[in-house]
Scaffold this motif. Structure first.
Motif, PDB file in Angstrom:
ATOM      1  N   THR A   7       0.832  -1.206   0.000  1.00 43.98           N
ATOM      2  CA  THR A   7       0.000   0.000   0.000  1.00 43.98           C
ATOM      3  C   THR A   7       0.862   1.248   0.000  1.00 43.98           C
ATOM      4  O   THR A   7       0.609   2.190  -0.741  1.00 43.98           O
ATOM      5  CB  THR A   7      -0.947   0.000   1.219  1.00 43.98           C
ATOM      6  OG1 THR A   7      -1.757  -1.176   1.167  1.00 43.98           O
ATOM      7  CG2 THR A   7      -1.837   1.221   1.230  1.00 43.98           C
ATOM      8  N   ASP A   8       1.907   1.274   0.843  1.00 43.28           N
ATOM      9  CA  ASP A   8       2.812   2.422   0.889  1.00 43.28           C
ATOM     10  C   ASP A   8       3.507   2.625  -0.455  1.00 43.28           C
ATOM     11  O   ASP A   8       3.624   3.749  -0.939  1.00 43.28           O
ATOM     12  CB  ASP A   8       3.859   2.247   1.989  1.00 43.28           C
ATOM     13  CG  ASP A   8       3.281   2.382   3.388  1.00 43.28           C
ATOM     14  OD1 ASP A   8       2.126   2.858   3.514  1.00 43.28           O
ATOM     15  OD2 ASP A   8       3.980   1.998   4.347  1.00 43.28           O
ATOM     16  N   ALA A   9       3.965   1.545  -1.060  1.00 40.84           N
ATOM     17  CA  ALA A   9       4.648   1.643  -2.354  1.00 40.84           C
ATOM     18  C   ALA A   9       3.690   2.134  -3.430  1.00 40.84           C
ATOM     19  O   ALA A   9       4.059   2.968  -4.266  1.00 40.84           O
ATOM     20  CB  ALA A   9       5.237   0.282  -2.736  1.00 40.84           C
ATOM     21  N   ALA A  10       2.454   1.640  -3.403  1.00 41.83           N
ATOM     22  CA  ALA A  10       1.466   2.074  -4.391  1.00 41.83           C
ATOM     23  C   ALA A  10       1.147   3.552  -4.221  1.00 41.83           C
ATOM     24  O   ALA A  10       1.017   4.290  -5.202  1.00 41.83           O
ATOM     25  CB  ALA A  10       0.194   1.237  -4.265  1.00 41.83           C
ATOM     26  N   MET A  11       1.036   4.007  -2.974  1.00 40.96           N
ATOM     27  CA  MET A  11       0.751   5.419  -2.711  1.00 40.96           C
ATOM     28  C   MET A  11       1.906   6.290  -3.179  1.00 40.96           C
ATOM     29  O   MET A  11       1.686   7.356  -3.762  1.00 40.96           O
ATOM     30  CB  MET A  11       0.464   5.640  -1.224  1.00 40.96           C
ATOM     31  CG  MET A  11      -0.894   5.125  -0.801  1.00 40.96           C
ATOM     32  SD  MET A  11      -1.234   5.218   0.974  1.00 40.96           S
ATOM     33  CE  MET A  11      -0.841   6.894   1.361  1.00 40.96           C
ATOM     34  N   GLU A  12       3.140   5.864  -2.928  1.00 42.17           N
ATOM     35  CA  GLU A  12       4.308   6.629  -3.366  1.00 42.17           C
ATOM     36  C   GLU A  12       4.363   6.704  -4.890  1.00 42.17           C
ATOM     37  O   GLU A  12       4.667   7.755  -5.456  1.00 42.17           O
ATOM     38  CB  GLU A  12       5.590   6.014  -2.817  1.00 42.17           C
ATOM     39  CG  GLU A  12       5.789   6.253  -1.339  1.00 42.17           C
ATOM     40  CD  GLU A  12       7.058   5.593  -0.804  1.00 42.17           C
ATOM     41  OE1 GLU A  12       7.982   5.339  -1.597  1.00 42.17           O
ATOM     42  OE2 GLU A  12       7.106   5.344   0.413  1.00 42.17           O
ATOM     43  N   ALA A  13       4.072   5.598  -5.557  1.00 39.78           N
ATOM     44  CA  ALA A  13       4.081   5.586  -7.023  1.00 39.78           C
ATOM     45  C   ALA A  13       2.997   6.500  -7.571  1.00 39.78           C
ATOM     46  O   ALA A  13       3.228   7.236  -8.530  1.00 39.78           O
ATOM     47  CB  ALA A  13       3.888   4.156  -7.538  1.00 39.78           C
ATOM     48  N   GLU A  14       1.821   6.466  -6.957  1.00 36.18           N
ATOM     49  CA  GLU A  14       0.727   7.332  -7.404  1.00 36.18           C
ATOM     50  C   GLU A  14       1.078   8.798  -7.190  1.00 36.18           C
ATOM     51  O   GLU A  14       0.830   9.630  -8.053  1.00 36.18           O
ATOM     52  CB  GLU A  14      -0.555   6.990  -6.645  1.00 36.18           C
ATOM     53  CG  GLU A  14      -1.755   7.762  -7.123  1.00 36.18           C
ATOM     54  CD  GLU A  14      -3.039   7.346  -6.424  1.00 36.18           C
ATOM     55  OE1 GLU A  14      -3.917   8.207  -6.285  1.00 36.18           O
ATOM     56  OE2 GLU A  14      -3.148   6.183  -6.031  1.00 36.18           O
ATOM     57  N   PHE A  15       1.697   9.112  -6.040  1.00 38.84           N
ATOM     58  CA  PHE A  15       2.108  10.495  -5.768  1.00 38.84           C
ATOM     59  C   PHE A  15       3.134  10.950  -6.793  1.00 38.84           C
ATOM     60  O   PHE A  15       3.037  12.056  -7.318  1.00 38.84           O
ATOM     61  CB  PHE A  15       2.676  10.613  -4.352  1.00 38.84           C
ATOM     62  CG  PHE A  15       3.136  12.003  -4.024  1.00 38.84           C
ATOM     63  CD1 PHE A  15       2.223  12.998  -3.718  1.00 38.84           C
ATOM     64  CD2 PHE A  15       4.487  12.330  -4.038  1.00 38.84           C
ATOM     65  CE1 PHE A  15       2.639  14.291  -3.417  1.00 38.84           C
ATOM     66  CE2 PHE A  15       4.919  13.616  -3.749  1.00 38.84           C
ATOM     67  CZ  PHE A  15       3.989  14.597  -3.434  1.00 38.84           C
ATOM     68  N   ALA A  16       4.107  10.108  -7.100  1.00 40.10           N
ATOM     69  CA  ALA A  16       5.133  10.461  -8.082  1.00 40.10           C
ATOM     70  C   ALA A  16       4.501  10.674  -9.449  1.00 40.10           C
ATOM     71  O   ALA A  16       4.863  11.602 -10.179  1.00 40.10           O
ATOM     72  CB  ALA A  16       6.200   9.377  -8.148  1.00 40.10           C
ATOM     73  N   GLU A  17       3.531   9.817  -9.801  1.00 41.71           N
ATOM     74  CA  GLU A  17       2.844   9.964 -11.083  1.00 41.71           C
ATOM     75  C   GLU A  17       2.052  11.266 -11.118  1.00 41.71           C
ATOM     76  O   GLU A  17       2.096  11.998 -12.110  1.00 41.71           O
ATOM     77  CB  GLU A  17       1.908   8.777 -11.312  1.00 41.71           C
ATOM     78  CG  GLU A  17       1.226   8.796 -12.670  1.00 41.71           C
ATOM     79  CD  GLU A  17       0.369   7.567 -12.877  1.00 41.71           C
ATOM     80  OE1 GLU A  17      -0.823   7.746 -13.174  1.00 41.71           O
ATOM     81  OE2 GLU A  17       0.901   6.459 -12.749  1.00 41.71           O
ATOM     82  N   ASP A  18       1.337  11.583 -10.029  1.00 40.35           N
ATOM     83  CA  ASP A  18       0.597  12.844  -9.952  1.00 40.35           C
ATOM     84  C   ASP A  18       1.540  14.029 -10.082  1.00 40.35           C
ATOM     85  O   ASP A  18       1.226  15.006 -10.758  1.00 40.35           O
ATOM     86  CB  ASP A  18      -0.169  12.954  -8.629  1.00 40.35           C
ATOM     87  CG  ASP A  18      -1.394  12.061  -8.575  1.00 40.35           C
ATOM     88  OD1 ASP A  18      -1.804  11.519  -9.617  1.00 40.35           O
ATOM     89  OD2 ASP A  18      -1.944  11.901  -7.471  1.00 40.35           O
ATOM     90  N   GLU A  19       2.687  13.948  -9.431  1.00 37.72           N
ATOM     91  CA  GLU A  19       3.669  15.036  -9.495  1.00 37.72           C
ATOM     92  C   GLU A  19       4.184  15.206 -10.925  1.00 37.72           C
ATOM     93  O   GLU A  19       4.322  16.325 -11.409  1.00 37.72           O
ATOM     94  CB  GLU A  19       4.825  14.741  -8.536  1.00 37.72           C
ATOM     95  CG  GLU A  19       5.749  15.905  -8.309  1.00 37.72           C
ATOM     96  CD  GLU A  19       6.778  15.612  -7.230  1.00 37.72           C
ATOM     97  OE1 GLU A  19       7.963  15.882  -7.506  1.00 37.72           O
ATOM     98  OE2 GLU A  19       6.408  15.136  -6.149  1.00 37.72           O
TER      99      GLU A  19
END
Length: 90
Positions: A7-19
């Motif tokens: 979950t943490d890795a998925a959230m970090e990837a989503e944040f990076a993609e949003d950025e």
């Protein structure tokens, strides 16, 4: 990998993609802004048109009340320097 780690890795990837998406969007807007200025459009007119377009799009997506609430926080964010591009951090 545990569920929490996933979950943490998925959230970090989503944040990076949003950025990345936001950075790309800013690049497109900056290019359009520069082109308008190069074509002789007054910078104030471009700024007002950009603000109108942004607010109109947000209103159509989220409604007047949500956008008004967002706008209420703008003076504090402006004074805090959130929109100052070349500020010096100490």
């Amino acid at each position: 990998m545990t569920n929490d780690e996933y979950t943490d890795a998925a959230m970090e990837a989503e944040f990076a993609e949003d950025e990345d998406i936001r950075r790309a969007a800013l690049g497109f807007i900056s290019d359009a802004w520069a082109e308008a200025i190069a074509c002789g459009v007054d910078a104030d007119a471009v700024a007002h048109a950009a603000m109108f377009t942004a607010l109109a799009d947000l209103v159509s997506t989220y409604g007047e009340d949500a956008v008004a609430k967002l706008a209420e926080g703008l003076p504090e964010r402006i004074q805090r320097g959130d929109y100052t591009v070349n500020r010096i951090l100490q």
